[in-house]
Design an enzyme around this catalytic site. Structure first.
Site: not given
Ligand code: KIV
Length: 271
Positions: A50-51, A89, A119, A121, A187
């Site tokens: 989600d980055s 994500d 993924k 969190e 992280e």
């Molecule tokens: O969204 C992302 O890029 C991440 C990484 C920092 C692992 O979750």
């Protein structure tokens, strides 16, 4: 190009890598072009993080990005990867409200992107959702330590798991593992703590700012490739300086166009 083994990375492959002491190399990607390059280069896991929120869409954090916005990125990356395991994500707001929402959104991501896993969190706080997804046949990667979706609650980009926090970190890691996750991202965690969590767990740990004792490493690809201006953060190793390469290519192009040096006869069509 060197022969890559195995031909296809699956969740079980990552477990085997951990057992064999073979480190896992991961990068983020949000588009077909870079995903294909990373896949052919031997990256084991490509994460559609989600980055994408800050790296592609220009938001100032990962909080605003939605499932609708994540899906085209996921589809582009999954379509371009032949070998790597593609993980997408679940964005902020798509799973915290409970297992029904988590299932609805994860199923949508799996159906509409072609990715192999999602993924989520959070450790203990997300264990119920992880278990529900795993029960439904969706492989889940956990993400603990500094969780960017909780940046405001955590008071900024802070190292997690220091001092007494190490106990909570291990509790979170075990909660994620017991819920059925196949791997977990650690992280911004002190190296010694991440190393000890990695030895306690049977599933692989993937570190970002968590030192060399993790079972694998992940970097955000724009950090890895030097697309940001300014000094990279301490945990980032910059493997290229694409900002400089592109910046100078743009200057040359502008000069060529303005000076009549592009296009030249070899770029023109006849007849
Ligand atoms: O969204 C992302 O890029 C991440 C990484 C920092 C692992 O979750």
């Amino acid at each position: 190009m060197k022969e890559l083994t195995p031909k296809k990375v699956r969740t079980a492959t990552l477990l085997q890598f951990k057992q064999d002491g073979r480190k896992i190399a991961c990068l983020t990607s949000y588009d077909a072009m870079t995903a294909g390059i990373f896949d052919r280069g031997g990256i084991d896991v490509v994460l559609v993080g989600d980055s994408a929120a800050d790296n592609v869409l220009g938001y100032t954090s990962t909080l605003p990005i939605t499932v609708d916005e994540m899906i085209p990125f996921g589809r582009a990356v999954a379509g371009a990867c032949e070998r790597a395991l593609v993980v997408v994500d679940l964005p902020f707001g798509s799973y915290e409200t409970g297992t029904d929402d988590a299932l609805k959104n994860a199923i949508r991501i799996m159906k509409e992107t072609g990715a192999s896993a999602v993924k989520i969190e959070g450790g203990e706080r997300s264990a119920e959702q992880i278990a529900a997804l795993v029960q439904a046949g969706i492989p889940v990667m956990g993400h603990i330590g500094f969780t960017p979706q909780s940046v405001h609650a955590l008071g900024g980009f802070k190292i997690q798991g220091r001092g007494e926090g190490a106990e909570q970190l291990l509790a979170d890691a075990l909660a994620v593992q017991n819920a059925g996750a196949f791997a977990v991202v650690l992280e911004l965690v002190p190296a010694a703590v991440a190393s000890s969590v990695s030895s306690e767990l049977s599933i692989p740990t993937i570190g970002i700012g968590a030192g060399g004792g993790c079972d694998g490493q992940i970097l955000v690809w724009t950090d890895f490739a030097g697309l940001h201006s300014g000094k990279p953060r301490k945990f980032v190793k910059q493997y290229a300086n694409l900002a400089e390469v592109l910046g100078s290519a743009v200057e040359t192009y502008v000069e060529d166009v303005q000076g009549g040096n592009f296009p030249l006869p070899e770029h023109e069509f006849e007849g």
